[in-house]
Write a protein that holds these residues in place. Structure first.
Motif, PDB file in Angstrom:
ATOM      1  N   GLN A   1       0.819  -1.205   0.000  1.00 56.15           N
ATOM      2  CA  GLN A   1       0.000   0.000   0.000  1.00 56.15           C
ATOM      3  C   GLN A   1       0.851   1.252   0.000  1.00 56.15           C
ATOM      4  OE1 GLN A   1      -2.521  -0.525   3.368  1.00 56.15           O
ATOM      5  NE2 GLN A   1      -3.835  -2.002   2.340  1.00 56.15           N
ATOM      6  N   HIS A   2       2.067   1.153   0.532  1.00 60.63           N
ATOM      7  CA  HIS A   2       2.996   2.276   0.501  1.00 60.63           C
ATOM      8  C   HIS A   2       3.470   2.409  -0.948  1.00 60.63           C
ATOM      9  CE1 HIS A   2       6.000   4.908   2.442  1.00 60.63           C
ATOM     10  NE2 HIS A   2       6.666   4.636   1.339  1.00 60.63           N
ATOM     11  N   ASN A   3       2.991   3.410  -1.647  1.00 59.69           N
ATOM     12  CA  ASN A   3       3.230   3.521  -3.083  1.00 59.69           C
ATOM     13  C   ASN A   3       4.644   4.032  -3.328  1.00 59.69           C
ATOM     14  OD1 ASN A   3       2.984   3.626  -5.791  1.00 59.69           O
ATOM     15  ND2 ASN A   3       1.376   5.148  -5.832  1.00 59.69           N
ATOM     16  N   TYR A   4       5.535   3.161  -3.767  1.00 59.69           N
ATOM     17  CA  TYR A   4       6.920   3.538  -4.020  1.00 59.69           C
ATOM     18  C   TYR A   4       7.105   4.180  -5.384  1.00 59.69           C
ATOM     19  CZ  TYR A   4       8.159   0.887   0.071  1.00 59.69           C
ATOM     20  OH  TYR A   4       8.253   0.437   1.347  1.00 59.69           O
ATOM     21  N   ALA A   5       6.362   3.735  -6.376  1.00 57.86           N
ATOM     22  CA  ALA A   5       6.540   4.241  -7.737  1.00 57.86           C
ATOM     23  C   ALA A   5       5.527   5.350  -7.985  1.00 57.86           C
ATOM     24  CB  ALA A   5       6.386   3.129  -8.755  1.00 57.86           C
TER      25      ALA A   5
ATOM     26  N   VAL B   1       8.086  -1.627  -5.483  1.00 55.47           N
ATOM     27  CA  VAL B   1       8.654  -2.511  -4.467  1.00 55.47           C
ATOM     28  C   VAL B   1       9.872  -3.231  -5.020  1.00 55.47           C
ATOM     29  CG1 VAL B   1       8.204  -4.596  -3.121  1.00 55.47           C
ATOM     30  CG2 VAL B   1       6.515  -2.781  -3.192  1.00 55.47           C
ATOM     31  N   LEU B   2       9.800  -3.704  -6.264  1.00 56.64           N
ATOM     32  CA  LEU B   2      10.956  -4.386  -6.862  1.00 56.64           C
ATOM     33  C   LEU B   2      12.134  -3.430  -7.031  1.00 56.64           C
ATOM     34  CD1 LEU B   2       9.155  -6.618  -9.495  1.00 56.64           C
ATOM     35  CD2 LEU B   2      10.090  -7.291  -7.285  1.00 56.64           C
ATOM     36  N   THR B   3      11.851  -2.175  -7.370  1.00 59.37           N
ATOM     37  CA  THR B   3      12.923  -1.180  -7.471  1.00 59.37           C
ATOM     38  C   THR B   3      13.544  -0.934  -6.109  1.00 59.37           C
ATOM     39  OG1 THR B   3      11.796  -0.124  -9.313  1.00 59.37           O
ATOM     40  CG2 THR B   3      13.471   1.172  -8.193  1.00 59.37           C
ATOM     41  N   GLN B   4      12.729  -0.869  -5.060  1.00 60.68           N
ATOM     42  CA  GLN B   4      13.274  -0.657  -3.726  1.00 60.68           C
ATOM     43  C   GLN B   4      14.123  -1.845  -3.288  1.00 60.68           C
ATOM     44  OE1 GLN B   4      10.706  -0.554  -0.337  1.00 60.68           O
ATOM     45  NE2 GLN B   4      11.983   0.975   0.656  1.00 60.68           N
ATOM     46  N   ILE B   5      13.717  -3.057  -3.638  1.00 56.62           N
ATOM     47  CA  ILE B   5      14.528  -4.227  -3.306  1.00 56.62           C
ATOM     48  C   ILE B   5      15.869  -4.141  -4.028  1.00 56.62           C
ATOM     49  CG2 ILE B   5      14.723  -6.717  -3.608  1.00 56.62           C
ATOM     50  CD1 ILE B   5      11.699  -6.867  -3.156  1.00 56.62           C
ATOM     51  N   ALA B   6      15.865  -3.717  -5.292  1.00 54.84           N
ATOM     52  CA  ALA B   6      17.111  -3.617  -6.050  1.00 54.84           C
ATOM     53  C   ALA B   6      18.008  -2.515  -5.500  1.00 54.84           C
ATOM     54  CB  ALA B   6      16.808  -3.356  -7.523  1.00 54.84           C
TER      55      ALA B   6
ATOM     56  N   ASP C   1      18.502   9.197 -12.193  1.00 52.02           N
ATOM     57  CA  ASP C   1      18.502   9.579 -10.781  1.00 52.02           C
ATOM     58  C   ASP C   1      18.024   8.443  -9.887  1.00 52.02           C
ATOM     59  OD1 ASP C   1      19.386  12.062 -11.451  1.00 52.02           O
ATOM     60  OD2 ASP C   1      17.422  13.024 -11.339  1.00 52.02           O
ATOM     61  N   LYS C   2      17.244   7.538 -10.431  1.00 55.28           N
ATOM     62  CA  LYS C   2      16.741   6.418  -9.639  1.00 55.28           C
ATOM     63  C   LYS C   2      17.891   5.515  -9.202  1.00 55.28           C
ATOM     64  CE  LYS C   2      12.792   4.752 -10.603  1.00 55.28           C
ATOM     65  NZ  LYS C   2      11.626   4.090 -11.158  1.00 55.28           N
ATOM     66  N   TRP C   3      18.939   5.443  -9.998  1.00 58.15           N
ATOM     67  CA  TRP C   3      20.043   4.546  -9.682  1.00 58.15           C
ATOM     68  C   TRP C   3      21.302   5.290  -9.279  1.00 58.15           C
ATOM     69  CZ3 TRP C   3      17.823   0.211  -9.013  1.00 58.15           C
ATOM     70  CH2 TRP C   3      16.721  -0.122  -9.778  1.00 58.15           C
ATOM     71  N   ASP C   4      21.375   6.589  -9.541  1.00 61.64           N
ATOM     72  CA  ASP C   4      22.565   7.368  -9.197  1.00 61.64           C
ATOM     73  C   ASP C   4      22.236   8.258  -8.007  1.00 61.64           C
ATOM     74  OD1 ASP C   4      25.070   8.534  -9.273  1.00 61.64           O
ATOM     75  OD2 ASP C   4      24.455  10.058 -10.717  1.00 61.64           O
ATOM     76  N   TYR C   5      22.275   7.697  -6.816  1.00 61.28           N
ATOM     77  CA  TYR C   5      22.012   8.468  -5.612  1.00 61.28           C
ATOM     78  C   TYR C   5      23.259   8.458  -4.741  1.00 61.28           C
ATOM     79  CZ  TYR C   5      20.977   3.780  -3.899  1.00 61.28           C
ATOM     80  OH  TYR C   5      21.036   2.460  -3.599  1.00 61.28           O
TER      81      TYR C   5
END
Length: 155
Positions: free
Chosen positions: A24-28, A40-45, A88-92
């Motif tokens: 329910q916590h909307n990550y995307a 959720v899959l992006t957060q796991i990665a 930016d999603k991967w370069d933090y």
């Protein structure tokens, strides 16, 4: 009988409800097909774990800060970095956190900057991320002659 029911509730119902809170916590926020599952899959990665929590605030760079006191101290506050573009999603980088939020994130203070804003001082400059390793990094140049000149072969 109630002991067995409580045990089964702790073993099956509570983890399932925690998983549903995570979904329910909307990550995307970028929309598209199945944004919650993709988020959720992006957060796991990115973080190798799934977390959900209460949104505490957002800084001027667009980073979102969360807190969930059900996690251990040291793991219950985290930042979701600004993701304006796919790169930016991967370069933090940790230098993208502003000093005010750094204090709260590292338990130097219990109150986030949204509750207790820091004093604005005229001599402080605006925060920017560390550009080391990028094309925009600072490269000093020398204005003095080198002490040793390289050898040039005769023609």
């Amino acid at each position: 009988m109630t002991g067995v029911v409580k045990f089964l509730h702790r073993q099956f119902v509570v983890p399932f409800s925690e998983m549903m809170k995570t979904f329910q916590h909307n990550y995307a926020q970028d929309g598209g097909y199945f944004p919650r599952i993709r988020g959720v899959l992006t957060q796991i990665a990115r973080f190798q774990e799934i977390k959900y929590g209460d949104h505490v605030g957002t800084d001027e760079l667009g980073n979102k800060y969360y807190e969930n006191n059900r996690f251990f101290v040291g793991r219950n506050r985290w930042v979701d970095y600004n993701q304006e573009t796919w790169a930016d999603k991967w370069d933090y980088n940790a230098s993208q956190i502003t000093p005010e939020w750094h204090r709260w994130l590292h338990y130097m203070t219990d109150d986030p900057p949204t509750k207790v804003p820091p004093k604005q001082r005229p001599f402080l400059i605006k925060h920017k991320r560390n550009m080391t390793g990028t094309n925009d990094c600072y490269v000093p140049y020398s204005t003095t002659r080198p002490k040793i000149e390289s050898w040039k072969p005769p023609n």
